[in-house]
Design a protein around this motif. Structure first.
Motif, PDB file in Angstrom:
ATOM      1  N   UNK A  93     -59.206 -47.474 -42.941  1.00 15.92           N
ATOM      2  CA  UNK A  93     -60.250 -47.760 -41.794  1.00 15.92           C
ATOM      3  C   UNK A  93     -59.502 -48.429 -40.868  1.00 15.92           C
ATOM      4  N   UNK A  94     -59.022 -49.793 -41.144  1.00 13.13           N
ATOM      5  CA  UNK A  94     -58.446 -50.800 -40.564  1.00 13.13           C
ATOM      6  C   UNK A  94     -57.344 -50.325 -39.840  1.00 13.13           C
ATOM      7  N   UNK A  95     -56.287 -49.474 -40.609  1.00 15.83           N
ATOM      8  CA  UNK A  95     -55.074 -49.179 -40.053  1.00 15.83           C
ATOM      9  C   UNK A  95     -55.472 -48.089 -39.028  1.00 15.83           C
ATOM     10  N   UNK A  96     -56.504 -47.151 -39.316  1.00 19.67           N
ATOM     11  CA  UNK A  96     -56.771 -46.013 -38.203  1.00 19.67           C
ATOM     12  C   UNK A  96     -57.372 -46.876 -36.976  1.00 19.67           C
ATOM     13  N   UNK A  97     -58.122 -47.962 -37.117  1.00 19.56           N
ATOM     14  CA  UNK A  97     -58.436 -48.761 -35.990  1.00 19.56           C
ATOM     15  C   UNK A  97     -56.933 -49.400 -35.139  1.00 19.56           C
ATOM     16  N   UNK A  98     -56.366 -49.795 -36.081  1.00 20.36           N
ATOM     17  CA  UNK A  98     -54.946 -49.991 -35.313  1.00 20.36           C
ATOM     18  C   UNK A  98     -54.255 -48.882 -34.510  1.00 20.36           C
ATOM     19  N   UNK A  99     -54.067 -47.990 -35.125  1.00 16.66           N
ATOM     20  CA  UNK A  99     -53.669 -46.686 -34.679  1.00 16.66           C
ATOM     21  C   UNK A  99     -54.440 -46.282 -33.381  1.00 16.66           C
ATOM     22  N   UNK A 100     -55.540 -46.550 -33.408  1.00 16.17           N
ATOM     23  CA  UNK A 100     -56.884 -45.886 -32.285  1.00 16.17           C
ATOM     24  C   UNK A 100     -56.359 -47.143 -31.115  1.00 16.17           C
ATOM     25  N   UNK A 101     -56.033 -48.427 -31.283  1.00 22.81           N
ATOM     26  CA  UNK A 101     -55.737 -49.216 -30.199  1.00 22.81           C
ATOM     27  C   UNK A 101     -54.271 -49.116 -29.791  1.00 22.81           C
ATOM     28  N   UNK A 102     -53.327 -48.674 -30.540  1.00 23.93           N
ATOM     29  CA  UNK A 102     -52.066 -48.267 -30.093  1.00 23.93           C
ATOM     30  C   UNK A 102     -52.322 -47.235 -29.232  1.00 23.93           C
ATOM     31  N   UNK A 160     -48.356 -55.754 -23.457  1.00 25.79           N
ATOM     32  CA  UNK A 160     -48.282 -56.931 -24.286  1.00 25.79           C
ATOM     33  C   UNK A 160     -49.193 -56.420 -25.490  1.00 25.79           C
ATOM     34  N   UNK A 161     -50.505 -56.137 -25.206  1.00 31.29           N
ATOM     35  CA  UNK A 161     -51.314 -55.750 -26.350  1.00 31.29           C
ATOM     36  C   UNK A 161     -50.762 -54.566 -27.329  1.00 31.29           C
ATOM     37  N   UNK A 162     -49.754 -53.506 -26.608  1.00 36.21           N
ATOM     38  CA  UNK A 162     -49.185 -52.700 -27.615  1.00 36.21           C
ATOM     39  C   UNK A 162     -48.084 -53.362 -28.420  1.00 36.21           C
ATOM     40  N   UNK A 163     -47.358 -54.239 -27.647  1.00 33.51           N
ATOM     41  CA  UNK A 163     -46.509 -55.025 -28.554  1.00 33.51           C
ATOM     42  C   UNK A 163     -46.984 -55.924 -29.655  1.00 33.51           C
ATOM     43  N   UNK A 164     -47.934 -56.676 -29.094  1.00 36.21           N
ATOM     44  CA  UNK A 164     -48.735 -57.462 -30.391  1.00 36.21           C
ATOM     45  C   UNK A 164     -49.206 -56.705 -31.431  1.00 36.21           C
ATOM     46  N   UNK A 198     -61.147 -52.869 -32.316  1.00 37.25           N
ATOM     47  CA  UNK A 198     -60.622 -54.409 -32.308  1.00 37.25           C
ATOM     48  C   UNK A 198     -61.497 -55.242 -33.369  1.00 37.25           C
ATOM     49  N   UNK A 199     -62.890 -55.111 -32.948  1.00 41.11           N
ATOM     50  CA  UNK A 199     -64.008 -55.656 -33.829  1.00 41.11           C
ATOM     51  C   UNK A 199     -63.769 -55.493 -35.330  1.00 41.11           C
ATOM     52  N   UNK A 200     -63.661 -53.984 -35.502  1.00 42.60           N
ATOM     53  CA  UNK A 200     -63.488 -53.742 -36.957  1.00 42.60           C
ATOM     54  C   UNK A 200     -62.399 -54.320 -37.501  1.00 42.60           C
ATOM     55  N   UNK A 201     -61.411 -54.462 -36.834  1.00 42.27           N
ATOM     56  CA  UNK A 201     -60.034 -54.949 -37.484  1.00 42.27           C
ATOM     57  C   UNK A 201     -60.221 -56.514 -37.631  1.00 42.27           C
ATOM     58  N   UNK A 202     -61.103 -57.162 -36.643  1.00 44.81           N
ATOM     59  CA  UNK A 202     -61.339 -58.493 -36.882  1.00 44.81           C
ATOM     60  C   UNK A 202     -62.217 -58.682 -38.202  1.00 44.81           C
ATOM     61  N   UNK A 203     -63.282 -57.736 -38.410  1.00 45.14           N
ATOM     62  CA  UNK A 203     -64.140 -57.874 -39.591  1.00 45.14           C
ATOM     63  C   UNK A 203     -63.378 -57.847 -40.916  1.00 45.14           C
ATOM     64  N   UNK A 204     -62.489 -56.664 -40.709  1.00 44.73           N
ATOM     65  CA  UNK A 204     -61.738 -56.456 -42.027  1.00 44.73           C
ATOM     66  C   UNK A 204     -60.916 -57.667 -42.414  1.00 44.73           C
ATOM     67  N   UNK A 205     -60.114 -58.318 -41.630  1.00 43.82           N
ATOM     68  CA  UNK A 205     -59.306 -59.345 -42.118  1.00 43.82           C
ATOM     69  C   UNK A 205     -60.073 -60.778 -42.227  1.00 43.82           C
ATOM     70  N   UNK A 206     -61.304 -61.008 -41.419  1.00 45.42           N
ATOM     71  CA  UNK A 206     -62.252 -61.972 -42.103  1.00 45.42           C
ATOM     72  C   UNK A 206     -62.844 -61.619 -43.384  1.00 45.42           C
ATOM     73  N   UNK A 207     -62.957 -60.489 -43.484  1.00 40.09           N
ATOM     74  CA  UNK A 207     -63.524 -59.785 -45.075  1.00 40.09           C
ATOM     75  C   UNK A 207     -62.702 -60.304 -46.086  1.00 40.09           C
ATOM     76  N   UNK A 208     -61.330 -60.256 -45.912  1.00 35.74           N
ATOM     77  CA  UNK A 208     -60.201 -60.502 -46.609  1.00 35.74           C
ATOM     78  C   UNK A 208     -60.486 -61.887 -47.083  1.00 35.74           C
ATOM     79  N   UNK A 209     -60.508 -62.730 -46.154  1.00 37.54           N
ATOM     80  CA  UNK A 209     -60.325 -64.105 -46.251  1.00 37.54           C
ATOM     81  C   UNK A 209     -61.813 -64.577 -47.036  1.00 37.54           C
ATOM     82  N   UNK A 210     -62.854 -63.909 -46.443  1.00 39.26           N
ATOM     83  CA  UNK A 210     -64.190 -64.298 -47.087  1.00 39.26           C
ATOM     84  C   UNK A 210     -64.207 -63.760 -48.454  1.00 39.26           C
TER      85      UNK A 210
END
Lengths: 157, 157
Positions: free
Chosen positions: A36-45, A72-76, B41-53
């Motif tokens: 789900x997280x990488x789908x979110x990444x793809x959605x943002x790309x 810049x967001x796309x690159x990052x 973006x929020x989902x990806x923030x939550x995912x990475x925070x979740x790994x650390x938590x």
């Protein structure tokens, strides 16, 4: 370019370590969330590519701040460390919703090369001074998307 | 820290420009996609925070490469340029699915300060050398999430 190369190396080293530790093997809920997280990444790309594409086509008014922010967001986003999301054992067929071919993991240096192409193409978009310049810089972005999807994205199920 | 400040200024200047141009006003489908992109973006923030938590709580084995990758991604996701996604006119009530209070736009320097707190807290997590260190660094991350949500996230509808 130097920064890109360093990022790619960090990614490659990181994945090697994670693979050897079988990080994902015993965390089923983690693997679902990773997909789900990488789908979110793809959605943002896709979202940021869409802004740039709309400006290139004249569907959205050219705005230099928006072009630079989107590029810049796309690159990052392309430079995020994939080891947290592209966990071993999350290929298509192994986890619901995944369309990632197993070749992603066996050809990882090539995956890194392709995602670095996207990061570099997005970086080259920054500063595009008018609609025509945005259009001229779109080809490399679209090409890098296509190259990676053709090589590593499985069929819709 | 210097880089963070520059990012915040870029964001603030960018939003000012976008606001004055009424970029979003005539693009209804764009505003819906913008809300979806920031949810991603929020989902990806939550995912990475979740790994650390999960590592902090001992639910997931400590792994220095994974901690650093998750913290780096968290930092870099917090540093994305918000002007592409937090378009004026996309507050709760104006666009389906949005829970962003209108105060986000009227108090924008404070929003930048809060998201910079998250970026700095994530940056401080990088290098956490064991489970206890991850736990010690979690407080500032969770605190920055909570501070921004309490101030700028509206009720569930």
């Amino acid at each position: 370019m130097k920064k890109m190369t360093k990022t790619a190396m960090t990614l490659a080293l990181g994945l090697g370590l994670v693979t050897s530790a079988s990080f994902a093997a015993s965390h089923a809920s983690v693997t679902n969330k990773a997909v789900a997280a990488r789908h979110a990444q793809m959605q943002m790309l896709a979202y940021h590519t869409g802004i740039l594409g709309s400006i290139a086509k004249g569907e959205m008014e050219y705005n230099s701040a928006m072009v630079d922010a989107a590029a810049t967001n796309l690159r990052d986003l392309a430079k995020l460390d994939g080891t947290t999301m592209w966990l071993p054992g999350t290929e298509q067929g192994a986890v619901d919703g995944s369309r990632a071919k197993a070749e992603m993991w066996s050809n990882f240096p090539d995956v890194i090369a392709k995602v670095t192409d996207l990061a570099n193409a997005a970086d080259a978009m920054i500063g595009a001074a008018d609609q025509a310049a945005v259009g001229a810089a779109m080809g490399a972005i679209g090409g890098s998307c296509k190259a990676c999807h053709e090589a590593y994205r499985g069929p819709k199920t």
